[in-house]
Structure formats: C-alpha cells, structure tokens
Design an enzyme around this catalytic site. Structure first.
Site, PDB file in Angstrom:
ATOM      1  N   ASP A 341      40.456  26.353  48.292  1.00 16.94           N
ATOM      2  CA  ASP A 341      40.583  25.042  47.645  1.00 16.94           C
ATOM      3  C   ASP A 341      40.399  23.885  48.628  1.00 16.94           C
ATOM      4  O   ASP A 341      40.890  22.787  48.387  1.00 16.94           O
ATOM      5  CB  ASP A 341      41.964  24.922  46.985  1.00 16.94           C
ATOM      6  N   GLY A 342      39.723  24.135  49.718  1.00 16.89           N
ATOM      7  CA  GLY A 342      39.509  23.091  50.719  1.00 16.89           C
ATOM      8  C   GLY A 342      39.554  23.696  52.105  1.00 16.89           C
ATOM      9  O   GLY A 342      39.872  24.882  52.278  1.00 16.89           O
ATOM     10  N   SER A 366      40.763  18.492  50.984  1.00 21.87           N
ATOM     11  CA  SER A 366      41.735  19.236  50.188  1.00 21.87           C
ATOM     12  C   SER A 366      41.442  18.941  48.725  1.00 21.87           C
ATOM     13  O   SER A 366      41.599  17.815  48.269  1.00 21.87           O
ATOM     14  CB  SER A 366      43.176  18.818  50.543  1.00 21.87           C
ATOM     15  N   ARG A 367      41.008  19.965  47.995  1.00 17.17           N
ATOM     16  CA  ARG A 367      40.585  19.757  46.618  1.00 17.17           C
ATOM     17  C   ARG A 367      41.753  19.733  45.641  1.00 17.17           C
ATOM     18  O   ARG A 367      41.574  19.394  44.480  1.00 17.17           O
ATOM     19  CB  ARG A 367      39.601  20.855  46.206  1.00 17.17           C
ATOM     20  N   VAL A 368      42.931  20.148  46.098  1.00 19.80           N
ATOM     21  CA  VAL A 368      44.096  20.206  45.211  1.00 19.80           C
ATOM     22  C   VAL A 368      45.251  19.385  45.752  1.00 19.80           C
ATOM     23  O   VAL A 368      45.942  18.694  45.007  1.00 19.80           O
ATOM     24  CB  VAL A 368      44.547  21.674  45.017  1.00 19.80           C
TER      25      VAL A 368
END
Length: 513
Positions: A341-342, A366-368
C-alpha cells in the site's frame, strides 16, 4: 526352590499373551530418497503425498513437499542436506508444516519452525497452526483508520503508516532499511502493539545486533524474533515469513494489534529461486520462477485491519526489499510495490549527504496511511513535501553559481533547515508531541540560517524543554484530535523560549518564506 515357585506365574503370563488378540497392523507409507541436492531432495514411492505435507527422513531431517509429479516428489529440506543420503527411507506424516503459537512466544528468539534459538528452553505454546492458510476475505476486513506511530519525523509527518497497512521499505544496501524497521519496533514501547521481527537470510552478527538493541531498550519482552539466517537451510528461509505471519494471526484473533517486519524479502525471493531451480522448475524473468509474485502476494494479503467478527485485531506488515543501483524497476521490487500500500524509499543520494533517515519524500508514498495520520500532523506537515521539493529544485539550480534574489535565498535557507530538522539518530524514536515541536519550529523559520550542526543542537534543546509543559497537547494528540490554535501557540511559545527567541505571539516567526 524360589525360581520353581515363580514358574507357574510366568507360564500364566505367557498363556494370557497367547490368548490375547493380535494388535492391529499399522499402515505406514514409506518412500525412498532418489537424489539429494543443496537444500532439496527428490523422493520416490510416495505417490499419495500432498502438497505442503511434512515428511520425515530416516536421518531425522524434515522436509516439505513442494513439487508433485507422477513418479517423484520435490521436497524442500528443513535441515542440513548433508545428513540426507540417497536410498534412505522417508515417511509421510499426513500433516502440513505448522508452527507453535501463543503468548509463550513473546520475548523469545525462535527459528522458522518455532524451535527456540535463545537457550531459554522449550517454548510454551498453546497450539500449533499451519504456516499456510487462506487470506481473510474482503468482508472480514475493515478500514485502516488508526495510526501506527513510528517515532520517525520523516515518516510520521510525510509518509504515515496505519494499523493494518502494508508499507514497503525499499532502498540500496547500507541505506538504513533495518534501522527504520527497528526504530518502529522500539517506538511501540509507547503503545500496546506487539512486534514480530522476521530475519530472512541475514548474517548472524546483523541479527545479533538487532536482538541486542531490542534487549537494551527493554522492547524484546514485547517482541517475537523469528530467525532464518544465511547459514540455515534455504527451506527455513522460505517458510520463515509464513511462520511469522501465522504467529501474528493468533494475536490478531485475540483483538491485538501486531506489527510484522520481514527483513528482507529479497533474500526470501532468492532462496525460493534457488530451491526452484534445483527442483528443475522453468526459470522466468531474472531466473525467478513464474509464481514468485504469488509467493509474496499470498503472504502479504494476510495482513490488514479485521472486523470484530474476524477477531477485531490488525496485522501491519513492513516488508523490506533491497534494490541495486537505485533500480526500482527490477522484478522483485516492482512486484512488491504493486502488492503493498505504499513504499518508504531510502535514497543513497541522501546517505551521501549524511541525511539519516535517508527517506526520499519525492518517491515515498503512503496510499492508505494519510487517512490514519494523526490530525495534528496533517496541519503541521501539510506543506512539508512542497517545501522540500522546491528546496531540492532550487538547490540543484543554485549549484551553477547563479545570482539569487532574496526570496530564493530565503527558500533555500528554509528548505535546508527543514531537511536538517528531519534528521534523527538511530535508536532514538521521538514522541509525537516532540516531533510536532521540532517540525513547527522548522516550518516557522526558527532554524533558518543555522548550520546543520546548529540545527541538531537546537532540536535537542527544544526536545529537552518539553517536560510536563505540553501534557495537555500530548493527551489530545493521543486522542487523535486536531491541533487547536491555542495548542499551536503554546508549542511555538515553548520553542521560542527554549531557543531564546522573542515570543511575538501566534503566527509569527517566519511562516512561509
């Protein structure tokens, strides 16, 4: 005469045995080792064995079935291949490879099969679980909304990680990847998060340094260390991350938050490639087998934030992967970037500038975690990336010796101060309130015009001044409340007082240059 008196008893005993029913025959499936390689064995005569089944060799070595073919089995050895000889017997166990789980593992150093490596005796386990299980389905997962504090300013402010997230730590050799993961584990002394450190293919002295750092900080008592060193069999390195994830799942089922560090999956991929090539599997890109993506995907998909019906806990995964010459487009790094997720990218360019941690905020993402970031950090670090990216662009331009105007020089001074403020020594995770104190001071221009050494000294001075002055702010940060104007004013006032600067009230001190 004494012997004669006992003869009737002996005869009666023999008669009873003769009259007893014969014991039921025990059916055992026995195969034979055809060939042995470096970490693998080819077994014949066990046509009914199953994939991932545990086999026992006559020499005492255990193995896991990896390849199924009509007339042979490809078996990964979990012990020294030198002890296995061609022609020796092999038995089925009718069980898959499992590891012990339970609170008794906490504070222990074990190998990939759960056996102790710390000399403290056997592990008090409550059960055994298979290392390979199906990942939880989508309905068993919840949103990632709670932050995982790493104690690193560059990460918590710009690349935040949430509980249940999978964040890749990526970079060349000697850029500080293990230090980032270790500092994150050390910072969990301020939380209820349980940590698992899984060393895969690492040198013994490197693992010993990590264990010693955990012991000195007292955090080893809240950590499980799973070790499959470079001197161990490749099969142990292959199953080690799955074993660590199985141990984490037990605690997640008990509504606990668990942090798992896989250090590193590059060595794991190489071990699997070695085993696959020895088993005559066809090589693919960069000689890795075609299922290497699935090998890592089915591991990392087991992490996440889980619903109350699925246990209510979370597993945060921090896999580590090594690049060569900053090549992010290599096979294994691109696979893991797409699975996670990143990524937190550590740049050798920043290492050469003595910037530690060497987090490149231009590549890291950081996608979340942005949704799980502390609200106080969102206000403070909002312009952090912009300030640093503008500074790096101007820094490259200024090297040509061009005459600069005052505004450009101010931006260069501010950017250099902010980058210096992100510096942090190893084994020194910073509490959230102290991070905010330093970042606010840097963004407000209190470090402008100072050398890097002076900025480091100023940060130490500011941190030392906190004491009990910001207890209320720290409490509100722990509750994930936004930073109020009075909190911001109190932080800036404390920073100016520590640095001996005049306190002109809120909103002063420089702001954006």
């Amino acid at each position: 005469m004494a012997d004669e008196s006992h003869r009737p008893d002996v005869q009666d005993f023999i008669d009873v045995l003769l009259d007893s029913p014969a014991p039921s025959p025990v059916l055992a499936e026995v195969g034979t080792v055809a060939t042995v390689g470096d970490g693998i064995a080819v077994v014949a005569g066990l046509g009914r064995a199953l994939s991932d089944e545990l086999l026992v060799f006559a020499s005492g070595v255990r193995g896991v079935v990896l390849d199924l073919e009509p007339d042979r089995l490809g078996v990964v050895l979990l012990g020294p291949s030198e002890r296995v000889r061609a022609g020796e017997d092999v038995w089925r166990t009718h069980k898959v490879i499992s590891v012990p789980v339970g609170p008794g593992l906490v504070g222990r150093v074990v190998d990939a099969t759960g056996q102790p490596r710390d000399g403290k005796g056997r592990v008090a386990a409550v059960a055994e679980r298979p290392v390979e299980v199906r990942a939880p389905d989508i309905l068993s997962r919840g949103a990632v909304t709670r932050p995982l504090a790493t104690g690193l300013k560059a990460v918590d402010a710009a690349v935040p990680v949430g509980l249940g997230q999978r964040e890749l730590i990526i970079g060349d050799r000697q850029t500080g990847k293990t230090s980032i993961a270790l500092d994150t584990i050390l910072n969990q002394a301020r939380s209820e998060v349980l940590s698992i450190y899984c060393a895969i293919g690492q040198r013994g002295d490197a693992v010993a340094r990590v264990i010693e750092a955990l012991r000195e900080s007292g955090q080893l008592a809240n950590t499980i260390v799973v070790v499959a060193g470079d001197e161990d069999a490749p099969g142990l390195a292959y199953i080690a991350p799955y074993a660590a994830m199985t141990m984490a799942e037990y605690f997640a089922d008990q509504a606990r938050d668990v942090l798992v560090v896989f250090d590193d999956l590059t060595h794991h991929a190489r071990s699997y490639r070695e085993l696959s090539l020895l088993l005559r599997r066809p090589p693919g890109r960069e000689a890795f087998p075609g299922d290497i993506f699935y090998v890592h995907a089915r591991l990392l998909e087991r992490a996440g934030q889980f619903t109350e019906e699925a246990g209510g806990g979370s597993i945060t995964a921090l896999p580590v992967v090594e690049t060569q010459a900053e090549n992010l487009s290599a096979y294994i790094p691109t696979n893991l970037i797409s699975i996670t997720d990143g990524q937190i990218y550590l740049s050798p360019r920043l290492v050469r500038k003595n910037q530690f941690p060497a987090v490149d905020l231009g590549v890291s993402v950081s996608r979340v975690g942005g949704k799980a970031q502390h609200r106080a950090f969102r206000d403070v670090a909002g312009n952090l990336r912009v300030t640093l990216s503008q500074f790096e662009e101007l820094e490259d331009f200024a090297r040509f010796g061009t005459r600069l105007d005052d505004a450009t020089r101010a931006r260069l001074s501010r950017g250099a101060a902010v980058r210096a403020a992100l510096r942090q020594p190893e084994r020194d995770p910073v509490p959230a309130v102290e991070q905010l104190l330093v970042l606010l001071a840097a963004m407000e221009g209190m470090f402008d015009g100072r050398s890097e050494t002076e900025v480091v000294a100023a940060m130490d001075t500011i941190r030392a001044s906190v004491g009990d002055a910001l207890t209320g702010v720290a409490t509100r940060i722990a509750r994930n409340e936004p930073l109020a104007e009075e909190d911001r004013a109190a932080i800036l006032s404390l920073a100016r007082k520590a640095l001996g600067q005049a306190d002109d009230g809120p909103g002063t001190g420089g702001g954006r240059p």
